[in-house]
Design a protein around this motif. Structure first.
Motif, PDB file in Angstrom:
ATOM      1  N   LEU A 103      39.656  41.385  39.705  1.00  0.00           N
ATOM      2  CA  LEU A 103      38.415  40.807  40.201  1.00  0.00           C
ATOM      3  C   LEU A 103      37.351  40.715  39.111  1.00  0.00           C
ATOM      4  N   ASP A 104      37.173  41.775  38.344  1.00  0.00           N
ATOM      5  CA  ASP A 104      36.138  41.740  37.311  1.00  0.00           C
ATOM      6  C   ASP A 104      36.443  40.690  36.248  1.00  0.00           C
ATOM      7  N   ARG A 105      37.731  40.534  35.901  1.00  0.00           N
ATOM      8  CA  ARG A 105      38.098  39.526  34.908  1.00  0.00           C
ATOM      9  C   ARG A 105      37.942  38.112  35.475  1.00  0.00           C
ATOM     10  N   MET A 106      38.240  37.945  36.751  1.00  0.00           N
ATOM     11  CA  MET A 106      38.049  36.634  37.375  1.00  0.00           C
ATOM     12  C   MET A 106      36.583  36.215  37.311  1.00  0.00           C
ATOM     13  N   LEU A 107      35.696  37.156  37.601  1.00  0.00           N
ATOM     14  CA  LEU A 107      34.269  36.839  37.608  1.00  0.00           C
ATOM     15  C   LEU A 107      33.753  36.485  36.222  1.00  0.00           C
ATOM     16  N   LEU A 108      34.435  36.959  35.181  1.00  0.00           N
ATOM     17  CA  LEU A 108      34.020  36.682  33.804  1.00  0.00           C
ATOM     18  C   LEU A 108      34.670  35.428  33.222  1.00  0.00           C
ATOM     19  N   GLN A 109      35.566  34.808  33.957  1.00  0.00           N
ATOM     20  CA  GLN A 109      36.296  33.655  33.417  1.00  0.00           C
ATOM     21  C   GLN A 109      35.406  32.512  32.933  1.00  0.00           C
ATOM     22  N   PRO A 110      34.291  32.200  33.608  1.00  0.00           N
ATOM     23  CA  PRO A 110      33.464  31.091  33.101  1.00  0.00           C
ATOM     24  C   PRO A 110      32.959  31.301  31.683  1.00  0.00           C
ATOM     25  N   TRP A 111      32.864  32.550  31.261  1.00  0.00           N
ATOM     26  CA  TRP A 111      32.334  32.851  29.928  1.00  0.00           C
ATOM     27  C   TRP A 111      33.435  33.252  28.943  1.00  0.00           C
ATOM     28  N   SER A 112      34.673  33.074  29.349  1.00  0.00           N
ATOM     29  CA  SER A 112      35.787  33.432  28.476  1.00  0.00           C
ATOM     30  C   SER A 112      35.918  32.430  27.341  1.00  0.00           C
ATOM     31  N   ARG A 113      36.084  32.929  26.127  1.00  0.00           N
ATOM     32  CA  ARG A 113      36.282  32.060  24.971  1.00  0.00           C
ATOM     33  C   ARG A 113      37.742  31.664  24.802  1.00  0.00           C
ATOM     34  N   GLU A 114      38.614  32.273  25.590  1.00  0.00           N
ATOM     35  CA  GLU A 114      40.036  31.960  25.466  1.00  0.00           C
ATOM     36  C   GLU A 114      40.343  30.535  25.894  1.00  0.00           C
ATOM     37  N   ALA A 115      39.450  29.947  26.659  1.00  0.00           N
ATOM     38  CA  ALA A 115      39.691  28.585  27.139  1.00  0.00           C
ATOM     39  C   ALA A 115      38.578  27.634  26.712  1.00  0.00           C
ATOM     40  N   ASP A 116      37.869  27.966  25.622  1.00  0.00           N
ATOM     41  CA  ASP A 116      36.798  27.086  25.157  1.00  0.00           C
ATOM     42  C   ASP A 116      37.323  25.712  24.758  1.00  0.00           C
ATOM     43  N   ASP A 117      38.526  25.683  24.216  1.00  0.00           N
ATOM     44  CA  ASP A 117      39.158  24.408  23.883  1.00  0.00           C
ATOM     45  C   ASP A 117      39.676  23.780  25.171  1.00  0.00           C
ATOM     46  N   PRO A 118      39.187  22.578  25.562  1.00  0.00           N
ATOM     47  CA  PRO A 118      39.654  21.966  26.809  1.00  0.00           C
ATOM     48  C   PRO A 118      41.167  21.840  26.875  1.00  0.00           C
ATOM     49  N   ALA A 119      41.808  21.673  25.736  1.00  0.00           N
ATOM     50  CA  ALA A 119      43.265  21.531  25.734  1.00  0.00           C
ATOM     51  C   ALA A 119      43.954  22.832  26.112  1.00  0.00           C
ATOM     52  N   ALA A 120      43.211  23.948  26.045  1.00  0.00           N
ATOM     53  CA  ALA A 120      43.818  25.235  26.382  1.00  0.00           C
ATOM     54  C   ALA A 120      43.942  25.431  27.879  1.00  0.00           C
TER      55      ALA A 120
END
Length: 280
Positions: free
Chosen positions: A257-274
């Motif tokens: 749950l805590d990781r889900m809530l932080l997903q909008p700010w995750s840099r792991e998916a900053d690249d749209p292709a990711a």
């Protein structure tokens, strides 16, 4: 039923319908699942249900009156387009439900197309499986934005309280239904998807192929996707072979749950292709 009585019973009507559909869909998934789960179900369910509990709490705190109460107010004031037109009540009811559904379709489309909004919505798509609890898994900020959009739509349209309640109940029920990991006879599915979004139809939307994710935006009525050219009948890899979720969030840690809530700010998916692999 008077507006006052309706407002008094509204929370119980919504809760009863929600729990009834949730239990029916959960039992159906056990009896006739469409796909085998790829990760542990209990852990996913615990965290997905945790999200909807948080969402519900925030909506009640920030919008204590609720959408149905707003519908009662605009009805009493004669506010909005439908109030000005003075149509027979049953036509007003039908138009309000259909138009509100169209607004939700447009909102869903926008949450895919606007990068900032996609950051919020991708938490829903990051679920590596799709079942009834995926229909509950929306980021709290997305829920609050959605509520704000709904408020504006009710004000502009002048949707009466009964129409708003009917729409809310239908939207919640169909979201649970079309996210369900359930098997329907193919012939029944073909006919049913003419009037409602079916699980097979919506599952395409949860494919990790970008072009499939950007299709079948409807939650309740299937007509908007057909009208605007975003309808896709089947996933290219088949329902058994398709991969659900987003490429950037395959790590099981993102189920917390805590990781889900932080997903909008995750840099792991900053690249749209990711977010999703390039279509084949």
């Amino acid at each position: 039923m008077s507006a006052e009585t309706l407002l008094g019973q509204e929370p119980w009507i919504r809760l009863a319908s929600f729990l009834a559909v949730l239990m029916v869909m959960a039992a159906w998934e056990l009896w006739a699942p469409r796909r085998a789960p790829s990760v542990g179900k209990a852990w996913r369910w615990l965290n997905n249900v945790g999200v909807v509990a948080l969402d519900s709490l925030l909506v009640r705190l920030l919008f204590p009156a609720g959408a149905v109460a707003l519908g009662a107010w605009v009805e009493d004031q004669g506010w909005g387009l439908l109030g000005w037109l003075g149509l027979p009540f049953w036509i007003t009811l039908l138009v309000a439900v259909v138009v509100l559904d169209g607004v939700i379709w447009a909102q869903h489309w926008a949450f895919h197309k606007v990068p900032l909004l996609w950051r919020l919505h991708r938490m829903h798509h990051a679920d590596p499986d799709i079942d009834v609890t995926t229909g509950l898994r929306f980021h709290p900020l997305e829920i609050l934005l959605s509520m704000g959009i709904k408020v504006l739509a009710i004000l502009a349209l002048g949707a009466p309280a009964v129409a708003v309640l009917l729409f809310e109940v239908l939207l919640n029920a169909t979201s649970l239904f079309n996210h369900g990991n359930v098997r329907l006879p193919l012939r029944l599915d073909r006919w049913l998807r003419l009037v409602v979004v079916t699980p097979d139809m919506h599952r395409v939307h949860h494919s990790w192929h970008r072009d499939e994710t950007d299709s079948n935006f409807g939650f309740n009525l299937p007509w908007w996707d057909r009208l605007f050219g975003t309808y896709r009948a089947q996933p290219r890899d088949g329902h058994q072979g398709m991969t659900i979720g987003l490429h950037a969030f395959r790590d099981p840690r993102w189920l917390r749950l805590d990781r889900m809530l932080l997903q909008p700010w995750s840099r792991e998916a900053d690249d749209p292709a990711a977010d999703q692999p390039t279509p084949d």
